[in-house]
Scaffold this active site. Structure first.
Site, PDB file in Angstrom:
ATOM      1  N   THR A 130      -1.581  43.134  -4.607  1.00  0.00           N
ATOM      2  CA  THR A 130      -1.150  43.692  -3.329  1.00  0.00           C
ATOM      3  C   THR A 130      -0.174  42.767  -2.615  1.00  0.00           C
ATOM      4  O   THR A 130      -0.217  41.544  -2.800  1.00  0.00           O
ATOM      5  CB  THR A 130      -2.390  43.905  -2.443  1.00  0.00           C
ATOM      6  OG1 THR A 130      -1.980  44.264  -1.130  1.00  0.00           O
ATOM      7  CG2 THR A 130      -3.258  42.649  -2.345  1.00  0.00           C
ATOM      8  N   ASP A 131       0.655  43.349  -1.757  1.00  0.00           N
ATOM      9  CA  ASP A 131       1.547  42.522  -0.915  1.00  0.00           C
ATOM     10  C   ASP A 131       0.759  41.773   0.165  1.00  0.00           C
ATOM     11  O   ASP A 131       1.290  40.860   0.796  1.00  0.00           O
ATOM     12  CB  ASP A 131       2.642  43.385  -0.273  1.00  0.00           C
ATOM     13  CG  ASP A 131       2.127  44.485   0.634  1.00  0.00           C
ATOM     14  OD1 ASP A 131       0.890  44.700   0.707  1.00  0.00           O
ATOM     15  OD2 ASP A 131       2.960  45.154   1.285  1.00  0.00           O
ATOM     16  N   GLU A 132      -0.515  42.154   0.382  1.00  0.00           N
ATOM     17  CA  GLU A 132      -1.295  41.511   1.451  1.00  0.00           C
ATOM     18  C   GLU A 132      -1.569  40.043   1.154  1.00  0.00           C
ATOM     19  O   GLU A 132      -1.932  39.293   2.054  1.00  0.00           O
ATOM     20  CB  GLU A 132      -2.600  42.268   1.691  1.00  0.00           C
ATOM     21  CG  GLU A 132      -2.350  43.684   2.151  1.00  0.00           C
ATOM     22  CD  GLU A 132      -3.546  44.355   2.809  1.00  0.00           C
ATOM     23  OE1 GLU A 132      -4.550  43.683   3.076  1.00  0.00           O
ATOM     24  OE2 GLU A 132      -3.456  45.566   3.040  1.00  0.00           O
ATOM     25  N   TYR A 155     -10.439  40.738   1.950  1.00  0.00           N
ATOM     26  CA  TYR A 155      -9.849  41.501   0.835  1.00  0.00           C
ATOM     27  C   TYR A 155      -8.643  40.767   0.261  1.00  0.00           C
ATOM     28  O   TYR A 155      -8.567  40.505  -0.952  1.00  0.00           O
ATOM     29  CB  TYR A 155      -9.447  42.916   1.303  1.00  0.00           C
ATOM     30  CG  TYR A 155      -8.475  43.593   0.360  1.00  0.00           C
ATOM     31  CD1 TYR A 155      -8.874  44.017  -0.902  1.00  0.00           C
ATOM     32  CD2 TYR A 155      -7.130  43.786   0.720  1.00  0.00           C
ATOM     33  CE1 TYR A 155      -7.973  44.625  -1.782  1.00  0.00           C
ATOM     34  CE2 TYR A 155      -6.230  44.389  -0.144  1.00  0.00           C
ATOM     35  CZ  TYR A 155      -6.653  44.805  -1.392  1.00  0.00           C
ATOM     36  OH  TYR A 155      -5.758  45.391  -2.254  1.00  0.00           O
ATOM     37  N   LYS A 159      -7.955  39.002  -3.442  1.00  0.00           N
ATOM     38  CA  LYS A 159      -6.872  39.397  -4.356  1.00  0.00           C
ATOM     39  C   LYS A 159      -5.972  38.190  -4.661  1.00  0.00           C
ATOM     40  O   LYS A 159      -5.533  38.009  -5.802  1.00  0.00           O
ATOM     41  CB  LYS A 159      -6.045  40.541  -3.750  1.00  0.00           C
ATOM     42  CG  LYS A 159      -6.770  41.874  -3.646  1.00  0.00           C
ATOM     43  CD  LYS A 159      -7.147  42.508  -4.986  1.00  0.00           C
ATOM     44  CE  LYS A 159      -5.961  42.968  -5.796  1.00  0.00           C
ATOM     45  NZ  LYS A 159      -6.416  43.733  -7.009  1.00  0.00           N
TER      46      LYS A 159
END
Ligand code: NAD
Ligand code: DAU
Length: 349
Positions: A130-132, A155, A159
């Site tokens: 993810t870009d998060e 989260y 990741k």
């Protein structure tokens, strides 16, 4: 070729498997634990195809992962299985640590022992992330493949951790690995805890449309079928050891997204009361640690792999609203037993 897709009963995993079965000649083994977020009804269109198989398994079960990978002898492992919802990770981070970190470790180890026992030159472990992991942007700038990691939620930290494990298995053990970091996906078969399906389903049911804070947070939206096409390019043509960012170049504030859904619904299903869907918009308490803005620089995947999204935000959103309107059975089935209590506030209340 033979593909293992972990998390194939989820939102993006099911789009990936429908793509692989409908658009290619490859065989697919779907490895999924069927958590609340996994639903085999998302795969009914391809489930009878002889090139598709399903195994109900938990990626936290190390022995099972080794056995599955050794038996199936994949050319590609596309690893999507994860706990994926930020609000849920705020309330209960433990499951995110188990599945996203320990689970990824198990799948990597299974891939490593298989890879070391085969002469398969095609093999690739593709970690879908993810870009998060890059944190939160201000008003300007984009995430590139060189952006430093700065995860801010349980989260995204889980990741980020899994991304680091994947790179380490590439550098240390020579496992051919590739990582993609993608922005927010939307489209059919998305579980209605995420913004877009939640707003569509609440609007159908004449419920309030909850917007966190003032609704000015920005996400970069990509249709899930465009993501699946990008993932296929990376799994089959990506360079081992590389990372590719994927995004839609569709930066929208949350209020703009909710207004788009309201406007589309006015066109296809006006409210019986003759009031406007926008009247249902309700500003609610903000998400703790709410990242302000995500935006992706997609020049690397465009330049090196020739990928571009096919769907615009307008066409994709129109298709998505129509799909939810026509698929109430799927919506009812996945929501059965699912409490719509607001998640992500346990730590602040
Ligand atoms: P999802 O929550 O819809 O699906 C996750 C799937 O993983 C489910 O089918 C679930 O049953 C399965 N799963 C969960 N724990 C498991 C376990 N322990 N063992 C086996 N299977 C398990 O998620 P999604 O939105 O489809 O996201 C898929 C992947 O893509 C995730 O890794 C996520 O981090 C990443 N991603 C998602 C987005 C997005 O916008 N949704 C964007 C970028 C990256
Ligand atoms: O950027 C990629 C990420 O996008 C993925 O890695 C995650 O798996 C995926 O869940 C998604 O994370 P977000 O937190 O951005 O998605 P979510 O749909 O939960 O929220 C989108 C935005 O909408 C966010 O700013 C919070 C806001 N929101 C969300 C919900 C559920 C609301 O305003 N109201 C809501 O009810």
């Amino acid at each position: 070729m033979k593909f293992i897709v972990t998390g194939g009963a989820g939102f993006i995993g099911s789009a990936m498997i429908r793509f692989l079965i409908d658009e290619t000649d490859h065989s697919v083994l779907n490895v999924d634990k069927l958590t609340y977020a996994g639903n085999l009804q998302s795969l009914t269109s391809i489930s009878e195809n002889p090139r598709y198989q399903f195994v109900n398994a938990d990626i936290c079960d190390a022995d099972k992962m080794t056995e599955i990978v050794a038996d199936f002898q994949p050319d590609k492992i596309m690893h999507l299985a994860a706990e994926s919802h930020v609000d849920r990770s705020v309330d209960a981070p433990g499951e995110f640590i188990q599945t996203n970190i320990i689970g990824t470790f198990n799948v990597l180890n299974a891939a490593r022992s298989y890879f070391e026992s085969t002469s398969n030159k095609n093999f690739m472990f593709h970690h879908v992330s993810t870009d998060e992991v890059f944190g939160s942007l201000g008003d300007d700038g984009f995430f590139t493949e060189e952006t430093s990691y700065d995860p801010r939620s349980p989260y995204s930290a889980s990741k980020a951790s899994s991304d680091h494990l994947v790179r380490a298995w590439g550098a240390t053990y020579g496992l051919p690995v590739v990582i993609t970091n993608c922005s927010n996906n939307y489209g059919h078969y998305q579980f209605p805890e995420k913004l877009i399906p939640l707003i569509i389903m609440n609007a159908f049911n004449e419920k309030p449309l909850p917007v966190y804070g003032d609704g000015s947070n920005i996400r970069d939206w990509l249709h899930v079928d465009d993501h699946a096409r990008a993932l296929y390019r990376v799994a089959t043509e990506g360079k081992p050891g590389e990372t590719y960012n994927i995004g839609g170049k569709n930066e929208k504030t949350n209020l703009e997204v909710v207004a788009t859904i309201c406007d589309l619904l006015e066109g296809v299903k006006p409210r019986a009361s003759h009031s406007r869907y926008k009247d249902l918009i309700t500003h609610v308490q903000d998400r703790p640690g709410h990242d302000f803005r995500y935006a992706i620089d997609t020049s690397k995947i465009e330049r090196e792999l020739g990928w571009k999204p096919q769907e615009t935000f307008e066409t994709g959103m129109a298709r998505t609203v129509q799909w939810y309107l026509g698929n109430q059975t799927w919506c009812d089935a996945v929501s059965d037993g699912y409490s719509q209590t607001r998640l992500g506030l346990k730590s602040v209340n």
